[in-house]
Structure formats: structure tokens, C-alpha cells
Design a protein around this motif. Sequence first.
Motif, short mmCIF file in Angstrom:
data_model
loop_
_atom_site.label_atom_id
_atom_site.label_comp_id
_atom_site.label_asym_id
_atom_site.label_seq_id
_atom_site.Cartn_x
_atom_site.Cartn_y
_atom_site.Cartn_z
N ARG A 212 8.61 -59.23 36.34
CA ARG A 212 8.12 -58.73 34.94
C ARG A 212 9.01 -57.84 34.28
NH1 ARG A 212 1.69 -56.08 35.71
NH2 ARG A 212 0.90 -57.95 36.79
N LYS A 213 8.91 -58.01 32.93
CA LYS A 213 9.93 -57.54 32.19
C LYS A 213 9.51 -55.71 32.03
CE LYS A 213 10.74 -61.25 28.94
NZ LYS A 213 10.66 -61.62 27.55
N PHE A 214 10.39 -55.07 31.99
CA PHE A 214 10.45 -53.37 31.66
C PHE A 214 10.09 -53.27 30.35
CE2 PHE A 214 12.97 -54.37 35.34
CZ PHE A 214 12.46 -53.45 36.54
N PRO A 215 8.96 -52.66 30.00
CA PRO A 215 8.49 -52.58 28.66
C PRO A 215 9.17 -51.46 27.93
CG PRO A 215 6.87 -51.32 30.35
CD PRO A 215 7.82 -52.28 31.10
N VAL A 216 9.59 -51.90 26.64
CA VAL A 216 10.28 -50.62 25.93
C VAL A 216 9.40 -50.62 24.57
CG1 VAL A 216 12.34 -50.30 24.35
CG2 VAL A 216 12.60 -51.69 26.61
N SER A 217 9.23 -49.24 24.08
CA SER A 217 8.26 -48.92 23.34
C SER A 217 8.92 -47.64 22.31
CB SER A 217 7.00 -48.46 23.78
OG SER A 217 7.30 -47.35 24.55
N LYS A 218 8.47 -47.49 21.25
CA LYS A 218 8.54 -46.55 20.38
C LYS A 218 10.22 -46.47 19.88
CE LYS A 218 5.08 -43.36 22.18
NZ LYS A 218 4.87 -42.09 22.64
N VAL A 219 10.74 -47.82 19.45
CA VAL A 219 12.14 -47.98 19.37
C VAL A 219 12.52 -47.77 17.81
CG1 VAL A 219 13.91 -49.66 18.98
CG2 VAL A 219 12.40 -49.75 20.83
N GLN A 220 13.27 -46.65 17.74
CA GLN A 220 13.51 -46.26 16.34
C GLN A 220 15.15 -46.35 15.96
OE1 GLN A 220 11.62 -42.32 16.30
NE2 GLN A 220 10.56 -43.14 14.54
N VAL B 2 11.44 -46.08 28.01
CA VAL B 2 11.26 -47.48 28.74
C VAL B 2 10.20 -47.18 29.85
CG1 VAL B 2 13.33 -46.77 29.96
CG2 VAL B 2 12.71 -49.10 30.15
N GLY B 3 9.35 -48.31 30.25
CA GLY B 3 8.51 -48.07 31.30
C GLY B 3 8.80 -48.79 32.68
N ASN B 4 8.26 -48.66 33.70
CA ASN B 4 8.23 -49.33 34.83
C ASN B 4 6.99 -50.16 35.23
OD1 ASN B 4 8.99 -50.34 37.38
ND2 ASN B 4 9.16 -48.21 38.24
N TYR C 46 6.10 -51.53 37.90
CA TYR C 46 6.14 -51.71 39.49
C TYR C 46 5.78 -50.34 39.99
CZ TYR C 46 8.47 -55.96 38.52
OH TYR C 46 8.89 -57.41 38.04
N VAL C 47 5.14 -50.35 41.33
CA VAL C 47 4.70 -49.31 41.86
C VAL C 47 6.03 -48.39 42.28
CG1 VAL C 47 3.42 -48.59 43.93
CG2 VAL C 47 2.51 -50.65 42.82
N LEU C 48 6.85 -48.96 42.92
CA LEU C 48 8.10 -48.40 43.43
C LEU C 48 8.92 -47.91 42.09
CD1 LEU C 48 9.37 -50.79 46.11
CD2 LEU C 48 8.04 -48.84 46.25
N PRO C 49 9.59 -46.86 42.23
CA PRO C 49 10.46 -46.35 41.22
C PRO C 49 11.71 -47.29 41.07
CG PRO C 49 10.57 -44.90 43.03
CD PRO C 49 9.44 -45.78 43.49
N ALA C 50 12.08 -47.56 39.82
CA ALA C 50 13.37 -47.96 39.58
C ALA C 50 14.57 -47.09 39.57
CB ALA C 50 13.48 -48.70 38.15
N SER C 51 15.52 -47.34 40.55
CA SER C 51 16.79 -46.14 40.65
C SER C 51 17.47 -46.19 39.13
CB SER C 51 17.39 -46.47 41.83
OG SER C 51 17.97 -47.79 41.55
N LYS D 70 5.43 -43.43 34.07
CA LYS D 70 6.33 -42.62 33.07
C LYS D 70 7.10 -43.30 32.13
CE LYS D 70 5.18 -38.95 35.73
NZ LYS D 70 4.27 -37.87 35.06
N ALA D 71 7.52 -42.87 31.16
CA ALA D 71 8.16 -43.46 30.08
C ALA D 71 9.37 -42.68 29.52
CB ALA D 71 7.35 -44.12 28.97
N PRO D 72 10.34 -42.36 30.47
CA PRO D 72 11.60 -41.49 29.79
C PRO D 72 12.24 -42.13 28.64
CG PRO D 72 12.28 -43.13 31.70
CD PRO D 72 10.59 -43.05 31.51
N ARG D 73 12.64 -41.24 27.79
CA ARG D 73 13.31 -41.49 26.64
C ARG D 73 14.87 -41.86 26.82
NH1 ARG D 73 15.54 -38.06 22.36
NH2 ARG D 73 15.27 -39.03 20.18
#
Length: 265
Positions: free
Chosen positions: A133-141, A156-158, A160-165, A195-198
Motif C-alpha cells: 500500500r501507498k503511504f498516505p500524505v495529507s495536509k500538504v501546503q 505522512v501516515g503508515n 501498516y500495523v508495524l512501525p516504519a523505521s 500517527k501522522a508525523p509532520r
Amino acid sequence: MIPRIRTIAALALILVTGCSAAEKPPVQMKPLVLKEQASTVAKSADGYVVNWAGVLVNSNPWHFGEHVVATVVGRDAKGAEVVHMDQPLDAVPPAGTLAFTGQAMASAKPVKVTIEYRSTQWRQAARVPSSLRKFPVSKVQTFKQKGGAYLITGEVGNPYVLPASSLVISALLRDKAGKLLAGASTFVDDVQAGKAPRFILTVEGLPPSAQVAKTDVVARTWGATGRPYEELALGGAVPMHTVKPTTAPFAKDRGRQVLPGESKP
């Protein structure tokens, strides 16, 4: 007679199996295609800053393109080589694309910058490509700065269940016609599910005449192979619907039609 019949049958089976194996055509891999490329040159205190961006396309539906190396060459007005850089790239997913960017310094101003690639190794995906799956990207300015640079922020979101390092975030700037103008990349580490870190990055070196109309932002796993991507897919995706319904269940089935020969309840 029985041993002879068995021997003939065994030989026939060997011949049929050998012919089938010989007739099986080898997998013909389609080469990667450099669909887009762009570069900018800006004067600095130490010389010239050369930025570039490109998009590689992998049309093979079941194989990763791995250990790809981009070669960036810049030449001055006399044709002399003033920039030469080999850039290792991340894996290109099956039936997918890879947006990449880079930067180098030059003592003289290059008037032409070209990008080529080499050293592609093919490996069949260990997971069904639809699970990647693609990693979702949101709130782009996108904000244009006073000096002509562009500041891009977003989240950017994840999936998948496992964390993306570690994820690579690449931003590509385009004009009204969709032409690639420039790009830049940054990293976001430890992206947890839910989570969706900036992220924040800056694209520099565009000429004052550049008319930026659109920003494309993509996220991908970091590394020369597709293993990090496959490991996330192996751990499973986060369910799309996790909220329990709040409405009361139906007291009975809604208007089910009774088929001929079937008794009503």
C-alpha cells in the motif's frame, strides 16, 4: 511384459516433462524508464549548487528494481564535465514509480545536466503487489519564500500495523501543464500506525520566472532493496474500518423476497 511397459511409460513421462521445461519461456524483464527529469543551478558562496529531480517507472508487475544507481553529469558551456555524481537509489516497487532528488556542488556553472541510471537488479516480490500500500500524505501546503525557495509541509501516515523505521518524503514541483520543475527530499523516522508525523522540506534553486502550480508529495521506504516494504506488508495492514456502529441492529430482515416454493417464516 509388465516391467517393459513400466519402462516405456517412465521414459515417455521423462520426455514430456523435459519438453515442458524446455518450452517454458524465460521471464523477460522490461527496463526501468526515466519518465521525467529536471535540474536547477543556483549561485552560492562556494560555487554553484546543482539540484535535480527525476521519476523512474517500473512496468514489471511482480518484480522490484533494486540496487539502482543514478549517474548525474553536468557540463559547462564548453562541454567540459563539472559535475559527476553516482547516486544510489531506493528500490522501485512492482508496477510503481520512484521519485528521487539530489544535490551536488560545482566549481563552474553547468549549462546542461543529464541523469542516467544503471545497475538494476530484479527480484520477484515476496508479497502480492496489491499488499504494498501507498503511504498516505495529507495536509500538504506550499509556501513561496522571499528568496525564491519553496517551503513544503504536510503529514505522512503508515497504513501498516508495524512501525516504519524510516520513510523518505519527496516533493516535486510542477507548472500548470504538469511539467516537472524541481524537487527535494527529507526523512521521517519511526512512523507508528495511527500517527501522522509532520514533515517539512525546502526546494531551492528555481529561477524567478518559474511558475509553480502544483506540488506532488510521495512517501516510500528507505533502502536499496524492497525488503523494508515487504516486511511492513507481511505484518499486515491496519483495518480501514475500526469504529463500532452506533445504530441499533434491525429487529428483522428488511423486506426479503420469498422465492417460489419457499415457505414464509
